[in-house]
Design a protein around this motif. Structure first.
Motif, short mmCIF file in Angstrom:
data_model
loop_
_atom_site.label_atom_id
_atom_site.label_comp_id
_atom_site.label_asym_id
_atom_site.label_seq_id
_atom_site.Cartn_x
_atom_site.Cartn_y
_atom_site.Cartn_z
N ALA A 42 0.84 -1.20 0.00
CA ALA A 42 0.00 0.00 0.00
C ALA A 42 0.87 1.25 0.00
O ALA A 42 0.58 2.23 -0.71
CB ALA A 42 -0.94 -0.01 1.20
N GLU A 43 1.94 1.25 0.79
CA GLU A 43 2.86 2.40 0.81
C GLU A 43 3.54 2.58 -0.54
O GLU A 43 3.69 3.70 -1.02
CB GLU A 43 3.92 2.19 1.90
CG GLU A 43 3.42 2.42 3.30
CD GLU A 43 2.97 3.86 3.52
OE1 GLU A 43 3.64 4.79 3.05
OE2 GLU A 43 1.92 4.04 4.17
N LYS A 68 1.05 4.16 -2.87
CA LYS A 68 0.89 5.59 -2.60
C LYS A 68 2.05 6.38 -3.17
O LYS A 68 1.87 7.45 -3.75
CB LYS A 68 0.83 5.84 -1.09
CG LYS A 68 -0.49 5.60 -0.45
CD LYS A 68 -0.40 5.99 1.01
CE LYS A 68 -1.50 5.39 1.83
NZ LYS A 68 -1.34 5.68 3.27
N SER A 104 1.85 6.68 -7.00
CA SER A 104 0.75 7.48 -7.54
C SER A 104 0.94 8.97 -7.24
O SER A 104 0.30 9.82 -7.82
CB SER A 104 -0.60 7.02 -6.98
OG SER A 104 -0.66 7.24 -5.58
N ALA A 105 1.86 9.28 -6.33
CA ALA A 105 2.06 10.68 -5.95
C ALA A 105 2.94 11.41 -6.92
O ALA A 105 3.55 11.02 -7.78
CB ALA A 105 2.67 10.76 -4.57
#
Length: 119
Positions: free
Chosen positions: A111-112, A115, A118-119
């Motif tokens: 999940a990290e 993130k 996608s940033a």
């Protein structure tokens, strides 16, 4: 039932662990390998059962009542022998080290990573 349920339930966990190390989602490959293994196992089981019936049980074709020895051998082929094989198959799962805590850590790391990408 554990032999049929556990491998399929472990598939998603293995795909997550593999994604963490490889960076790629390859659950389709794992599903294909599992499916192929099940098909090979089923075919092999039918072959072995047929061979055991032919060479060990000695069924008398066209006879409705079999000899007591044939009935006893038939019970062995479809009782203790498959049970022993299932226990051996279940023992192959013992080295599996992926537990809830490890899986949660893997999923958090994935999940990290998602993130961050996608940033």
């Amino acid at each position: 039932s554990a032999v049929w349920i556990l491998p399929a339930s472990m598939l998603a966990d293995i795909a997550d662990a593999d994604e963490l190390t490889s960076g790629e989602r390859r659950e389709g490959i794992y599903f294909g390998i599992l499916s192929l293994g099940e098909k090979i196992g089923s075919g092999g089981a039918l072959l072995i059962a047929g061979l055991l019936l032919n060479y060990f049980v000695h069924l008398a074709p066209g006879v409705s009542t079999q000899t007591p020895a044939t009935v006893e051998r038939l019970g062995m082929v479809y009782g203790p022998l498959p049970g022993t094989l299932l226990v051996l198959a279940a023992l192959l799962i013992v080295p599996y080290r992926l537990n809830r805590k490890t899986l949660r850590r893997i999923q958090d790391q994935l999940a990290e990573r998602a993130k961050g990408s996608s940033a």
